[in-house]
Design an enzyme around this catalytic site. Structure first.
Site, PDB file in Angstrom:
ATOM      1  CE  LYS A  28      -3.000  -8.529   6.837  1.00  0.00           C
ATOM      2  NZ  LYS A  28      -2.158  -8.762   5.648  1.00  0.00           N
ATOM      3  CB  SER A  29      -2.719 -15.589   7.043  1.00  0.00           C
ATOM      4  OG  SER A  29      -1.662 -14.669   6.970  1.00  0.00           O
ATOM      5  NE  ARG A 129       3.702  -5.727  -1.112  1.00  0.00           N
ATOM      6  CZ  ARG A 129       3.145  -6.329  -0.063  1.00  0.00           C
ATOM      7  NH1 ARG A 129       1.948  -5.971   0.333  1.00  0.00           N
ATOM      8  NH2 ARG A 129       3.786  -7.288   0.554  1.00  0.00           N
ATOM      9  CB  SER A 175       7.080 -15.533  -0.329  1.00  0.00           C
ATOM     10  OG  SER A 175       5.753 -15.142  -0.637  1.00  0.00           O
ATOM     11  CD  GLN A 177       1.748 -12.274   0.269  1.00  0.00           C
ATOM     12  OE1 GLN A 177       2.300 -11.748  -0.694  1.00  0.00           O
ATOM     13  NE2 GLN A 177       1.290 -11.570   1.287  1.00  0.00           N
ATOM     14  CG  ASP A 328       3.414  -9.627   8.356  1.00  0.00           C
ATOM     15  OD1 ASP A 328       4.137  -9.248   7.404  1.00  0.00           O
ATOM     16  OD2 ASP A 328       2.438 -10.383   8.206  1.00  0.00           O
ATOM     17  NE  ARG A 402       1.585  -6.564   9.299  1.00  0.00           N
ATOM     18  CZ  ARG A 402       0.465  -7.151   9.733  1.00  0.00           C
ATOM     19  NH1 ARG A 402       0.003  -6.862  10.930  1.00  0.00           N
ATOM     20  NH2 ARG A 402      -0.185  -8.025   8.992  1.00  0.00           N
TER      21      ARG A 402
END
Ligand code: S3P
Length: 445
Positions: A28-29, A129, A175, A177, A328, A402
């Site tokens: 996904k990343s 978030r 993080s 992100q 994750d 998840r």
């Protein structure tokens, strides 16, 4: 696709052993980054093995709305015609990132370096978030947050900088992100943009930036950290991307093969990037039988086939500094820990509280409703494994893929079936999960 449109309850139950050879969808990343960097590059980027899950589709749509050409040309095969660094056009409507914080936060970084105004939005989970952690450094780089909901939550209206300012930024939370957003904004700034992370997080952005021709220098920082320096205003050149199988998705059939007696499962071509393999390290310490075969390099990442069989597992102490390399994987590790003997303590899980759901609470609840002893002490999760789980519970998934997959895997080895209230969100990261698990012999109905 909008998973929220209709809840799909699902139940898993114990049956015979699991067997087979499967390949889980693309990472996904890397899929997300290939679209965003492809959109910022000049020329045509060809992507193979793309994850075609809801999160990635949201990002593809956002890149189109920002002016890139994004087309699916075959199964997992995509082409992106980029607009060049700083070349995004102002979209006519708000960008809807669905369930995907990665897509949203990385796009915020990319937009921050363009003189356009963009509204960022997402589903009910994404709207919970925190976005301030991203917008604070982007504001230092010259972007402005024109509107944002209370508590720094989406929707947010962001105005990119006409003349972005390069910064040196020490990330207050581990993080990838956040790091990626600053680096992507730094692409449009003159001079060097530096991100310091005290704990190294997944490095896919740095690696892909280099692959697209940017100059990025990475050096160690402290005991576990890194310092990443990017030279601004590169001409990013389109480059082919081959997406390896996602280790975070592979974790689910892998876990199932570990806890269902008599199983033998091979997971093909799983990415072995050391910043993503904390779960494998932990499982090894627990005594798991996972054989890495046919190690090779694919598309710039090490991959391997994983041969997984069950065996006696023991509880372990998972150090906090390992968290970024398996961030994750805690819900599925917690499910596995129930089938181990003894206590597993997973330390330093504060970041789990701000995932697709509050995953710390959600994971503990998942276990408890299925008769497994679990406790949260500060930011640690403690699971008291007894080599079994009673099952019989229906897990509330809170729009979290998840949590849903972890509960369903648990049910494959529990004494009673395990249900989830909604399996629809699994498609955000692992389309075909149910079919893949059934192909291995799992009873999911
Ligand atoms: C991701 C980073 C992680 C991870 C997420 C994907 C990425 O989030 O949980 O699933 O692709 O950069 P954080 O950066 O919030 O830790």
């Amino acid at each position: 696709m909008n998973p929220a449109a209709q809840a799909i309850p699902l139940t898993s139950r114990r049956k015979g052993p699991l067997a087979g050879r499967v390949r889980v969808p693309g990472d996904k990343s890397i899929s997300q980054r290939s679209l965003i960097l492809g959109a910022l590059a000049v020329g045509e980027t060809r992507i193979a093995g793309m994850l075609e899950g809801g999160d990635v589709i949201s990002t593809a749509n956002a890149m189109k709305a920002l002016g890139a050409t994004v087309e699916r040309v075959g199964e997992g095969a995509w082409r992106v015609l980029g607009v060049g660094v700083g070349g995004f056009a102002e979209p006519a409507a708000p960008l809807d990132f669905g369930n995907s914080a990665t897509g949203c936060r990385l796009a915020m970084g990319a937009v921050a370096g363009c003189p356009i105004t963009v509204t960022f939005d997402g589903d009910a989970s994404l709207r919970t978030r925190p976005m301030r952690r991203i917008l604070d450094p982007l504001e230092k780089m010259g972007a402005r947050t024109l509107e944002i909901r209370e508590g720094g939550r989406l929707p947010a209206v962001v105005q990119g900088a006409r003349d972005p300012i390069p910064i040196e930024y020490e990330a207050p939370v581990p993080s990838a992100q956040l790091k990626s957003a600053v680096l992507l904004a730094g692409l449009a700034a003159p001079g060097t943009t530096t991100v310091i992370e005290k704990e190294a997080t997944r490095d896919h952005t740095e690696k892909m930036l280099k692959h697209f021709g940017a100059s990025v220098r990475v050096s160690p920082y402290g005991d576990h950290g890194r310092r990443i320096v990017l030279d601004g205003q590169p001409e990013l050149e389109a480059a082919p991307v081959v997406v390896p199988a996602d280790p975070s998705s592979a974790a689910f059939p892998l876990a199932a093969a570990l806890i269902v007696p008599g199983s033998e499962v091979v997971l093909e071509g799983v990415m072995m990037n050391p910043l993503r393999t904390g779960l494998l390290t932990t499982l090894k310490e627990m005594g798991a039988a996972i054989e890495l075969v046919a190690k090779r390099n694919e598309g710039g990442e090490e991959v391997a086939d994983l041969r997984v069989t069950p065996g006696a597992l023991k509880g372990v102490d998972v150090p906090a500094e390992r968290a970024p390399t398996m961030i994750d994987e805690y819900p599925i590790l917690a499910a596995i820990a129930a089938f181990a003997e003894g206590e597993t303590r997973m330390r330093g899980l504060k970041e789990l509280r701000v995932k697709e759901s509050d995953r710390l609470e959600g994971t503990a609840a998942l276990l408890r409703v299925n008769g497994v002893e679990a406790e949260i002490v500060d930011d640690d999760l403690i699971v008291r494994g007894k080599g079994r789980a009673a099952g019989g519970g229906v897990v509330t998934t809170h729009m979290d893929h998840r949590i849903a997959m972890s509960a369903l895997v648990m049910g494959l080895a529990s004494e009673q079936p395990v249900g989830v209230d909604d399996s629809a969100f699994i498609a955000t990261s692992f389309p075909g999960f149910v079919e893949l698990m059934r192909s291995l012999g799992a009873d999911l109905t």
